[in-house]
Design a protein around this motif. Sequence first.
Motif, short mmCIF file in Angstrom:
data_model
loop_
_atom_site.label_atom_id
_atom_site.label_comp_id
_atom_site.label_asym_id
_atom_site.label_seq_id
_atom_site.Cartn_x
_atom_site.Cartn_y
_atom_site.Cartn_z
N ARG A 57 -2.41 11.49 -12.31
CA ARG A 57 -3.10 10.20 -12.34
C ARG A 57 -3.10 9.57 -13.73
N VAL A 58 -3.52 10.31 -14.73
CA VAL A 58 -3.59 9.75 -16.09
C VAL A 58 -2.20 9.32 -16.55
N GLU A 59 -1.21 10.13 -16.27
CA GLU A 59 0.16 9.81 -16.68
C GLU A 59 0.67 8.55 -15.99
N LEU A 60 0.38 8.41 -14.70
CA LEU A 60 0.83 7.23 -13.97
C LEU A 60 0.10 5.97 -14.42
N GLU A 61 -1.18 6.09 -14.71
CA GLU A 61 -1.92 4.93 -15.22
C GLU A 61 -1.35 4.48 -16.56
N GLN A 62 -1.01 5.43 -17.41
CA GLN A 62 -0.41 5.08 -18.69
C GLN A 62 0.98 4.45 -18.49
N MET A 63 1.72 4.97 -17.55
CA MET A 63 3.04 4.42 -17.26
C MET A 63 2.94 2.98 -16.77
N ALA A 64 1.94 2.69 -15.95
CA ALA A 64 1.74 1.32 -15.48
C ALA A 64 1.47 0.38 -16.65
N ARG A 65 0.70 0.86 -17.61
CA ARG A 65 0.44 0.03 -18.81
C ARG A 65 1.71 -0.15 -19.62
N VAL B 234 16.78 8.41 -3.11
CA VAL B 234 15.72 9.01 -3.92
C VAL B 234 15.94 8.64 -5.39
N ASP B 235 14.84 8.38 -6.10
CA ASP B 235 14.85 8.12 -7.55
C ASP B 235 15.66 6.88 -7.93
N ASP B 236 15.72 5.91 -7.03
CA ASP B 236 16.48 4.69 -7.30
C ASP B 236 15.52 3.50 -7.30
N ALA B 237 14.95 3.21 -8.47
CA ALA B 237 13.97 2.12 -8.57
C ALA B 237 14.61 0.78 -8.26
N VAL C 117 0.86 -1.18 0.00
CA VAL C 117 0.00 0.00 0.00
C VAL C 117 0.89 1.23 0.00
N SER C 118 0.59 2.18 -0.88
CA SER C 118 1.32 3.43 -0.95
C SER C 118 0.32 4.58 -0.98
N LEU C 119 0.53 5.57 -0.15
CA LEU C 119 -0.46 6.64 0.01
C LEU C 119 0.17 8.00 -0.26
N GLY C 120 -0.57 8.87 -0.93
CA GLY C 120 -0.08 10.22 -1.15
C GLY C 120 -0.70 10.85 -2.38
N ARG C 121 -0.49 12.14 -2.52
CA ARG C 121 -0.99 12.88 -3.67
C ARG C 121 -0.24 12.45 -4.91
N LEU C 122 -0.95 12.32 -6.02
CA LEU C 122 -0.33 11.90 -7.27
C LEU C 122 0.36 13.11 -7.90
N HIS C 123 1.52 13.40 -7.34
CA HIS C 123 2.31 14.58 -7.70
C HIS C 123 3.76 14.14 -7.88
N GLU C 124 4.50 14.91 -8.63
CA GLU C 124 5.90 14.56 -8.92
C GLU C 124 6.70 14.34 -7.65
N ASN C 125 6.45 15.13 -6.60
CA ASN C 125 7.22 15.00 -5.36
C ASN C 125 7.06 13.64 -4.70
N LYS C 126 5.93 12.98 -4.94
CA LYS C 126 5.66 11.70 -4.27
C LYS C 126 6.29 10.51 -4.98
N PHE D 250 5.64 8.33 -7.41
CA PHE D 250 5.00 7.05 -7.69
C PHE D 250 5.53 6.43 -8.98
N ASP D 251 6.12 7.23 -9.84
CA ASP D 251 6.75 6.69 -11.05
C ASP D 251 7.88 5.73 -10.68
N ILE D 252 8.63 6.06 -9.62
CA ILE D 252 9.72 5.18 -9.18
C ILE D 252 9.15 3.89 -8.60
N LEU D 253 8.05 3.98 -7.89
CA LEU D 253 7.41 2.78 -7.35
C LEU D 253 6.97 1.86 -8.49
N LEU D 254 6.41 2.42 -9.55
CA LEU D 254 5.99 1.59 -10.68
C LEU D 254 7.19 0.95 -11.37
#
Length: 348
Positions: free
Chosen positions: A207-215, A288-291, A172-181, A183-187
């Motif tokens: 949100r839309v960008e992250l959903e597309q990234m997940a795909r 930071v930023d290390d997937a 579970v990961s919680l937070g605003r879907l913003h660059e600072n959080k 979530f792109d690294i989590l994906l």
Amino acid sequence: MRILLVMGAGGEGGAETFFTQLALALHRAGVETQAVIGPNEQRFSTLRSNGIETLVLPFRQILDFKTKPGLKARIKQYHPDVVLTFMNRASKLCPKGDFLHVARLGGYYKLKNYKNCDHLIGNTKDIVRYLDQAGWPEGRAHHVPNFASVDRDALPVSRAELDTPEDVPLIVSLGRLHENKAFDILLQAAKLENRPYIWIAGEGPLRVELEQMARDLDVAHRVRFLGWRNDRGALLATADFCVFPSRFEPFGSVMIEAWAMKCPLITTRTAGPLEIATADKDALMVPVDDAEAMAVAMTRVIDEKGLAEGLVKAGWDSYEKAYTEEACVQNYIDLFTRLLAEREQVFR
């Protein structure tokens, strides 16, 4: 002691959530409390249904002829001892008067919006250092950390309702879907460590960008975007571990919420986590930023015997030591009591 809490932001986020929870906590502690807020039906309903008199004002950026006089009238009517403002607009619009004006900061904000304040509160020691270095008067910046505002008795969320198998590791990961959080690294980490399912609870501009990234990363079948949720305790109670991937984080309420829910934690080496957590004790901490490093940490929590249990025990100890509701509320009451006494001495 009468306290008026004021926040103009109408959206949802960490500061907004803590505003509501602090108002409720002060009220539960027997402090006479009222609130002034920007438009938000759920926040208004929550405060009013719990017995807190609440006024809604526009708090618009332009052509707002109601907020400042409305706030001034409520202060005159309520006659608070302390006006506690959250964020820039509320702090800037608060009039001067026969009360102690304190603003609470959860970030490194420009001080031009706080020049009318008597004192400032930073929720980390690093924010207080920033205030001192930025020229805020000596002795008028104070450290009071947040508390974990989750329902510790919450029941787990049904995995089946979110199309998640019972026998897979769940993040579970919680937070605003913003660059600072970050979530792109989590994906990206989920691409490397391909066993966990991931629930991301939050809303925001990416949100839309992250959903597309997940795909694009071919991890969408294991990722659930839940939108903004108010049942963080239940989500963390369901998780096998929590990942907090921020690339910029002044405090990190999610961390202490994970500790309170006895959920193992992975976080990044940003200002808040570095101040609050101890690496490899109450949290695994990655750059930071290390997937790749994040994926390795995820693998460790899943596979390394006894690691999750150790993180939970140490996290609970950290929570109980400094981040309970009772400790936080007492810190606020003690600070206000002292500042009011000092103010009375000055005006004698």
